[in-house]
Design an enzyme around this catalytic site. Structure first.
Site, short mmCIF file in Angstrom:
data_model
loop_
_atom_site.label_atom_id
_atom_site.label_comp_id
_atom_site.label_asym_id
_atom_site.label_seq_id
_atom_site.Cartn_x
_atom_site.Cartn_y
_atom_site.Cartn_z
N ASP A 314 0.87 -1.07 0.03
CA ASP A 314 -0.01 0.11 -0.01
C ASP A 314 0.90 1.18 0.12
OD1 ASP A 314 -3.20 0.86 1.32
OD2 ASP A 314 -1.29 2.07 1.63
N GLU A 357 -5.20 2.29 -3.38
CA GLU A 357 -3.92 2.04 -3.62
C GLU A 357 -3.17 1.01 -2.94
OE1 GLU A 357 -4.94 2.79 -0.55
OE2 GLU A 357 -3.06 3.83 0.16
N1 LIG Z 1 -5.75 9.02 -7.96
C1 LIG Z 1 -6.09 8.27 -7.39
N2 LIG Z 1 -6.41 8.13 -5.88
C2 LIG Z 1 -6.79 7.01 -5.45
C3 LIG Z 1 -7.35 6.01 -6.20
N3 LIG Z 1 -8.08 4.83 -5.42
C4 LIG Z 1 -7.70 5.35 -4.12
N4 LIG Z 1 -7.12 6.49 -3.96
C5 LIG Z 1 -6.83 7.55 -3.14
O1 LIG Z 1 -5.92 6.88 -2.16
C6 LIG Z 1 -6.09 7.39 -0.98
C7 LIG Z 1 -5.87 6.58 0.28
O2 LIG Z 1 -6.09 7.06 1.38
P1 LIG Z 1 -5.96 6.67 2.83
O3 LIG Z 1 -6.62 5.38 2.95
O4 LIG Z 1 -6.26 7.66 3.82
O5 LIG Z 1 -4.47 6.18 2.83
P2 LIG Z 1 -3.12 6.75 2.81
O6 LIG Z 1 -3.26 8.50 2.62
O7 LIG Z 1 -2.25 6.27 1.70
O8 LIG Z 1 -2.39 6.54 4.06
P3 LIG Z 1 -2.08 5.19 4.78
O9 LIG Z 1 -2.29 4.10 3.84
O10 LIG Z 1 -2.23 5.21 5.93
O11 LIG Z 1 -0.43 5.32 4.68
C8 LIG Z 1 -7.62 8.41 -1.02
O12 LIG Z 1 -7.08 9.60 -0.90
C9 LIG Z 1 -7.83 7.86 -2.18
O13 LIG Z 1 -8.81 8.67 -2.84
C10 LIG Z 1 -7.24 5.97 -7.55
O14 LIG Z 1 -7.73 5.49 -8.43
N5 LIG Z 1 -6.65 7.15 -8.28
#
Ligand SMILES: Nc1nc2c(ncn2[C@@H]2O[C@H](COP(=O)(O)OP(=O)(O)OP(=O)(O)O)[C@@H](O)[C@H]2O)c(=O)[nH]1
Length: 438
Positions: A314, A357
């Protein structure tokens, strides 16, 4: 990472038998059966026609016999008795039934030949002929012997000559010698003087009452009738083959077209199925595709007791990338991350986007050590990469290996726990699942 073609292969239609060849075989078999039946019918027809000729010959024979015995000979005797014919008159031409019959049969054969009909072999055969022409051959002599022994009075057989040509042979015993017959066929001393004078050295005497003196021997060649059948068969064969060729061509054409359409449908289905299992953004398998292939790999590894591991990872604080540069830049970062992974994993490994992600790699033939070093390699590569818009990101990775787990789901749970541990320990690190830690 598995190739597209590999995924397609599982969906390929392998059921493409050589149907046209099978149909052709069936046609030929049917034609062979038809030839066999027709051949039998032709022979039956030829025998039937020959039997008709045998009946004709016997009836003609009977008619001549009746005419000579009840008409011409009594008339000559009457003429003699009335003195219109001299007392010593004897001529086989008018008084011998066999002579007359032979003449008429020969005339009839000439007539038949003129119109192209087969000649009929007809003989009143005996082993004790008055005229050499009636001498029975070995075959006829043998039959006569068996008729006299009471074995049969009629005989029929299909024979072949030295050229292999078939004939219907028919033989029938004549009436046994009666007292009346002995007048001419008994002791020559008792026979009419004029007749003995006519046949001074000839045989035909010393017959015994009750013996069968002669047999009627008839042979009808079957070839002309078989030829007729052959001509019909040739025409029938030509027509059949033309019809079969047309039918075969049509079937072949329609089958080829349908096969082609099926192939296109299968290809389209494969493409659709592959698309339904692929993540459009990163090119990795989506969750459904990943589970499908990882499940397959997991089962194979368990069955063959081979090492198998799972890496779940992740991006750390990915939200910041989106927040700072927007979602589109976030997407590009995800794509670049995907490229880094695809460059480093093996063809046999399965890479999937599990959601958002979060990604997973099913690592084949690797235990915890191999999978951990791959995870470390990925972590380092991402850490050192400068992503779009100069972004620097890191990965947290959890590794679990197939040991005592019984399902892929359990292995995913373990990798997830390890990933959680990596996050908990400060991110940008690899954590290995340990059963004790839970
Ligand atoms: N650009 C983009 N962002 C995505 C996609 N899928 C998920 N995200 C973003 O990934 C982010 C995940 O955030 P969190 O779950 O808070 O996790 P994080 O910010 O990576 O923090 P940790 O995992 O705790 O390290 C969110 O802002 C989602 O919008 C995608 O397909 N494209």
């Amino acid at each position: 990472m598995k190739l597209e073609s590999e995924a397609k292969e599982t969906l390929q239609d392998k059921n493409t038998p050589h149907k046209p060849a099978v149909i052709m075989g069936a046609f030929l078999l049917a034609f062979g059966l038809m030839a066999y039946l027709f051949h039998g019918y032709t022979e039956e027809y030829a025998i039937g026609e020959a039997e008709k000729l045998v009946r004709d010959a016997l009836l003609t024979h009977k008619a001549i016999h009746k005419y000579v015995n009840t008409e011409s000979r009594p008339e000559l005797y009457r003429l003699k008795s009335e003195g219109d014919l001299y007392e010593g008159y004897f001529s086989p031409k008018t008084m011998s039934f066999t002579y007359t019959a032979r003449g008429i049969k020969s005339f009839l054969n000439e007539e038949r030949k003129k119109v192209g009909l087969p000649e009929v072999y007809f003989k009143l055969a005996t082993t004790n002929p008055r005229n050499e022409i009636n001498q029975a051959d070995t075959f006829e002599s043998n039959l006569l012997k068996r008729m006299n022994a009471g074995e049969f009075s009629e005989y029929k057989e299909i024979t072949r000559n030295k050229d292999g040509e078939k004939s219907l042979y028919f033989s029938m015993a004549t009436k046994p010698i009666t007292k009346g017959c002995l007048k001419c066929h008994g002791d020559p001393a008792d026979a009419p003087k004029e007749m003995v004078d006519q046949y001074p050295k000839a045989s035909g005497y010393y017959e015994k009452e009750g013996d069968i003196r002669a047999l009627i021997s008839i042979r009808i060649p079957l070839e002309p009738y078989l030829e007729e059948g052959k001509a019909v068969w040739n025409a029938l064969t030509a027509v059949t083959f033309v019809v079969l060729a047309i039918i075969y061509t049509l079937i072949y054409f329609f089958m080829k077209r349908s096969e082609q359409q099926n192939r296109v449908i299968v290809q389209q289905n494969s493409a659709l199925e592959l698309a339904s299992m692929t993540d459009y953004l990163t090119g990795a398998y989506n969750r459904m595709g990943f589970i499908k292939f990882a499940e397959h790999d997991f089962d194979a590894a368990r069955r063959y007791r081979k090492p198998f591991s799972l890496i779940m990872f992740d991006l750390d604080f990915f939200k910041q990338v989106n927040d700072e540069s927007g979602h589109a830049v976030g997407d590009l970062v995800l794509q670049e991350l995907s490229e880094i992974v695809l460059e480093r994993i093996r063809g046999s490994d399965t890479f999937g986007r599990y959601g958002g992600e979060e990604f997973m790699i099913a690592v084949q033939e690797q235990g915890i050590q191999g999978a951990t070093s791959l995870a470390e390699e990925l972590r380092a590569a991402v850490q050192h990469k400068v992503f779009t818009n100069g972004h620097k990101v890191t990965l947290s990775l959890g590794v679990a290996e197939l040991t005592s787990v019984v399902s892929l789901k359990e292995l995913i749970d373990n990798a997830d726990k390890a990933l959680y541990e990596a996050k908990r320990l400060g991110r940008n690190r690899v954590a290995v699942y340990s059963p004790q830690a839970g």
